[in-house]
Design an enzyme around this catalytic site. Structure first.
Site: not given
Ligand code: DX5
Ligand code: ZN
Length: 218
Positions: A9, A34, A36, A38, A67, A138, A144-146, A177-179, A199
């Site tokens: 991502s 990927h 993102d 928003m 996405h 999800m 948010f990432g991380g 997607d996520g974590g 990400g």
């Molecule tokens: C969050 C995004 C993800 C995000 C994942 O809303 O859809 O794609 O970038 O980031 P990580 O892998 O750091 O959780």
């Molecule tokens: Zn995403």
């Protein structure tokens, strides 16, 4: 067994040199990119739209996995198709007409994906399984990432797989997607995920190639 696809991502990339980051991650073995999107309304964060994404296209020939975390995806499908999307995933919780949005993506010859937020049951996408190519589960609240991986989403993967099997739907991709990192990748693969979005685990790694390999072989 299907090959696990890794989709870094770009939310976690250095956006001052996004094109180079996308080229780099492509050379490091990413299967998909990927992207993102928003809108600050569907989720409490803003990234970019199709006018920005179109500049990314010349940096990679990989599958652009868009996405959309936006309230009215239907209004923007054409823009993202023109900007070079290969697949477009949007949320079942959005305000657009779900059938019309899927039809618009399919009409353009792109892969339609439907996503569920953590609090939405897997069953919400069941009415649309016959005309989509991917379900995105999800594993964090989008925005948010991380964030920390939510392991209790795994039964949703199993529920989608069971429903597809029951209805004779083949080739449905399940994306998470996520974590996702080397540890959680093993869990989602065990549950049946086909496409892993990551990400921070990829862009934050010292060796991105190794990070992608670790996810693929988890
Ligand atoms: C969050 C995004 C993800 C995000 C994942 O809303 O859809 O794609 O970038 O980031 P990580 O892998 O750091 O959780
Ligand atoms: Zn995403």
């Amino acid at each position: 067994m299907k090959k696990t696809l890794i989709a870094p991502s770009i939310l976690s990339c250095d956006f001052s040199k996004a094109g180079n980051e996308i080229a780099d991650i492509s050379a490091c073995g990413a299967d998909w990119i990927h992207i993102d999107v928003m809108d600050g309304h569907f989720v409490p964060n803003i990234t970019f739209g199709a006018p920005v994404m179109k500049f990314f296209r010349s940096y990679s020939e990989k599958f652009f996995d868009v996405h959309l975390m936006i309230s009215d995806p239907l209004f923007y499908i054409n823009d993202f198709v023109k900007a070079g999307a290969d697949g477009i995933t949007f949320h079942v919780e959005c305000d657009s007409d779900i059938d019309a949005t899927i039809d618009e993506i399919n009409k353009n010859g792109k892969m339609a994906g439907l996503s569920v937020k953590p609090k939405t049951p897997a069953e919400a996408v069941f009415p649309y399984l016959d005309k989509i190519g991917m379900v995105l589960i999800m594993t964090v609240e989008p925005g948010f990432g991380g964030q920390k991986f939510m392991g209790d989403m795994m039964p949703k993967i199993e529920a989608i797989k069971a429903e597809c099997e029951k209805r004779g739907i083949k080739d449905m991709l399940i994306q998470v997607d996520g974590g996702i990192n080397a540890d959680t990748a093993a869990l989602v693969k065990k549950a049946g995920a086909d496409v892993l979005v990551a990400g921070s685990a990829v862009f934050g790694a010292e060796d991105r190639k190794e990070a992608i390999e670790k996810l693929r072989n988890a």
